[in-house]
Design a protein around this motif. Structure first.
Motif, mmCIF file in Angstrom:
data_model
loop_
_atom_site.group_PDB
_atom_site.id
_atom_site.type_symbol
_atom_site.label_atom_id
_atom_site.label_comp_id
_atom_site.label_asym_id
_atom_site.label_seq_id
_atom_site.Cartn_x
_atom_site.Cartn_y
_atom_site.Cartn_z
ATOM 1 N N GLY A 1 -61.739 -143.383 18.669
ATOM 2 C CA GLY A 1 -62.407 -143.115 19.935
ATOM 3 C C GLY A 1 -63.273 -144.290 20.358
ATOM 4 O O GLY A 1 -63.269 -144.710 21.514
ATOM 5 N N ASN B 1 -60.708 -140.182 13.796
ATOM 6 C CA ASN B 1 -60.858 -139.851 15.213
ATOM 7 C C ASN B 1 -62.041 -140.549 15.850
ATOM 8 O O ASN B 1 -61.951 -141.011 16.990
ATOM 9 N N VAL C 1 -55.830 -141.367 28.554
ATOM 10 C CA VAL C 1 -54.862 -140.514 27.858
ATOM 11 C C VAL C 1 -53.452 -140.843 28.325
ATOM 12 O O VAL C 1 -52.508 -140.888 27.538
ATOM 13 N N MET D 1 -59.544 -142.953 24.730
ATOM 14 C CA MET D 1 -58.605 -141.852 24.492
ATOM 15 C C MET D 1 -57.160 -142.349 24.516
ATOM 16 O O MET D 1 -56.236 -141.561 24.679
ATOM 17 N N LEU E 1 -59.763 -133.946 18.840
ATOM 18 C CA LEU E 1 -59.805 -134.676 20.104
ATOM 19 C C LEU E 1 -61.231 -134.742 20.656
ATOM 20 O O LEU E 1 -61.627 -135.742 21.266
ATOM 21 N N ALA F 1 -54.965 -140.657 21.993
ATOM 22 C CA ALA F 1 -55.054 -139.194 21.912
ATOM 23 C C ALA F 1 -53.676 -138.563 21.682
ATOM 24 O O ALA F 1 -53.556 -137.566 20.979
#
Lengths: 409, 129, 88
Positions: A31, A27, A169, A36, A236, A39
């Motif tokens: 990132g 993650n 996202v 994102m 997340l 995601a």
């Protein structure tokens, strides 16, 4: 009240237990490199693990059979043996990575090189596996793992450009600095980090050991459907923190210290203390689960006595496999192989091994001879077959993507 | 069982065997047939043992497994544990016997590891958890 | 005689026509309660495990059952007395 407490504790344990070294590494790496934009994979992975854990928990509760028992029963001795070899190796790699993670967390706290902590951490791990009761073991590390909620606090405290994160996202394409190959590679790694087979080996074997029956199904479901998604939120948040701090700098994350740094930036020393505690608990808890799972897979394939409910001398073969696995995990780390690299390899191969472990559960969860009226609903089957396809795609793509992108570098 | 028909491969082979109290005994590694007067095979016994499993899997891997089982066998001849089919009480998600596992021969590997490895570690006889 | 000696063997019918390979042996109890083999499940091609879909009434998930029955097309039960085991 007692029942309510049991459910709450179960949920909290699931949240803390969801995140392990694989999630922390995958993650924060994604990132930093993709913001994102990946995601959505975490969401897909969390739905997948919910589905898989719910089915295997239900099968364990109603029929009393854990996952690897069914793998051999349905796939036959030969295919299951190949699967055993693969699943055991993946679990062993993961165990090694988690022990490395524990040692790295202590290095962060003490500044003493992690290799010195590896044997100590492994010895304590083995003593806990040998001596401590199942439930307190799960509870203590699950609850302490909740310290990782600090990533959520840190993300809010960093006061990120929410609109920009939201835009990432909703635009699931690689950024200008990356190509589709690395995008695909990290998608597979993230998916594998969320849907790790050992979690399900552990969950279903634990259910059998705690003698679940059909009456425990409700508790099991609440734990799965509330605990895992909240664990996904932690994942997340880890990704978000790395996206805010590292992505604008084009910096890569390749140590556990870098994963923790955004928290220290946002919350200072106290935040750092909490995050190190969280790392320690999450990796130690996962090391316990993978250590036991290594024993579960072998013992359940051969039909041996397994588990912590009987005296160790009554399950000598099981305890021998657990002991040897911990030793092998330590040996791998002492070759000075980088724990973060071991984690990355374990994620790739875990994606490859997943289909043959998932398929038998999907089939048995539909078998009325095993489950009576508790078989899958039509909706569960639509989701179950869809995920079989997703898992197959990830498994087929994993190794070619690893080679093409050179482990995503 | 939903019907009277028993499927040797599906219902017996590779299924978990548990004793009267649910303790794991082993997997059904092979099935032994007897022959009736008219020449038909009938299920006589279920066999448990890594050697039997290796022989059934066959190929290089199976031969290797059988060889390892033979090597690990301390008492010489690796005879599988033979459970007469009359001892099978119920065939469901597991095969339940009507005897306690203490009455069956403990596999050689388990005995050896119990006496030489696990049994020597402090706390090996502490009650289960 | 062991199950592993019979399962997987190529067999013929009494006229010498190949039936395929033995996938399973179905037994029923006789008057002494012994589980005698009454039928033999034969499958014409070697295409992996039947996964349990060969049993009557086991039909879900639908898509997997379809794929399985397509792969194992021609799988059928043959009475024990109609099988010639000597075939190679």
């Amino acid at each position: 009240m007692k029942r309510f407490l049991a459910v709450t504790l179960g949920i909290l344990t699931a949240i803390g237990g969801f995140v392990d070294i694989g999630d922390l590494v995958a993650n924060s790496e994604t990132g930093a490199r993709f913001g994102m934009r990946l995601a959505w994979v975490v969401v897909v992975g969390v739905i997948g693990i919910c589905l898989y854990a719910e089915m295997s928990g239900r099968v364990a509760a109603v029929s009393g059979r854990p996952v690897f028992d069914l793998v051999r029963e349905r796939l036959g001795a030969r295919v299951a043996l190949a699967n055993l070899a693969g699943s055991y190796l993946v679990t062993l790699l993961t165990l090694s990575a988690e022990i490395g993670g524990v040692a790295l967390a202590i290095e962060l706290a003490t500044s003493v090189h992690y290799l010195l902590w590896v044997p100590i951490a492994a010895f304590v791990l083995w003593v806990v596996l040998w001596k401590v009761k199942f439930e307190p073991m799960e509870r203590v590390f699950g609850l302490a793992g909740l310290a990782l909620v600090v990533f959520v606090v840190a993300l809010i405290a960093l006061d990120p450009p929410w609109a920009q994160l939201g835009q990432q996202v909703t635009s699931p394409v690689p950024p200008a600095t990356e190509d589709w190959g690395t995008y695909g590679f990290f998608a597979v790694a993230l998916f594998a980090a969320a849907m790790t087979p050992y979690e399900v080996f552990f969950f279903s074997s634990g259910g059998v050991e705690e003698k679940w029956t059909s009456r425990d199904l409700a508790i099991s479901r609440v734990n799965v459907f509330v605990g895992f998604p909240l664990g996904g939120v932690l994942s997340l948040a880890v990704m978000g923190c790395a996206a805010v701090v590292y992505e604008p700098l084009q910096a890569q994350v390749d140590t556990l210290g870098q994963t923790a740094l955004p928290v220290a930036m946002a919350l200072g020393k106290l935040g750092l203390v909490v995050v190190i505690l969280g790392f320690f608990a999450a990796t130690f808890g996962a090391a316990l689960e993978t250590g036991l799972s290594a024993g579960y897979t072998v013992a359940q394939y051969f039909g041996w006595q397994w588990g912590k409910l009987v005296r160790p001398r009554q399950a000598a073969r099981f305890h021998t496999v657990v002991l040897i696995s911990v030793l092998l995990g330590v040996a791998l780390l002492l070759t000075t192989a980088d724990p973060i690299a071991i984690t990355e390899y374990s994620l790739v191969f875990s994606a490859v091994a997943l289909p043959l472990t998932y398929l038998p559960i999907l089939i048995v969860a539909n078998d009325r001879d095993y489950l009576g009226d508790e078989v899958n609903s039509p909706l569960t089957n639509v989701l179950g077959v869809t995920y079989l396809v997703i898992i197959l795609v990830a498994a087929i793509a994993a190794v070619p993507l690893m080679i093409l992108t050179g482990m995503g570098s | 069982m939903t019907n009277e028909v028993l499927r040797v491969d599906f219902d017996l082979l590779d299924r978990q065997i548990v004793d009267l109290d649910g303790h794991p005994v082993g997997k059904v590694d092979d099935v032994e047939f007897g022959t009736t007067a008219d020449g038909r095979p009938f299920v006589a016994a279920i066999l448990v043992g890594h050697h039997a499993l290796g022989e059934r899997i066959g190929g290089r891997l199976g031969r290797w497994m059988a060889a390892v089982a033979r090597r690990l066998h301390t008492t010489g001849d690796p005879q599988p544990l033979r459970i007469p089919f009359e001892r099978v009480a119920e065939i469901g998600s597991a095969i339940r016997l009507d005897v306690r596992h203490e009455l069956l021969n403990t596999p050689a590997l388990e005995l050896w590891l119990r006496d030489n490895v696990i049994g020597r570690i402090p706390g090996a006889s502490d009650a289960g958890q | 005689m062991l199950a592993s000696d019979l399962l997987g063997r190529p067999v013929r019918d009494r006229d010498g026509k190949p039936l395929g390979r033995v996938a399973d042996l179905l037994t029923e109890p006789d008057e002494h309660g012994r589980q005698r083999v009454v039928r033999v499940l034969v499958t014409p091609r070697r295409r992996g495990r039947l996964l349990g879909f060969e049993r009557p009434g086991i039909q879900r998930p639908w898509l997997l059952e379809r794929i399985s029955s397509l792969l194992h097309r021609g799988t059928r039960e043959v009475p024990w007395e109609d099988i010639d085991w000597s075939a190679e």
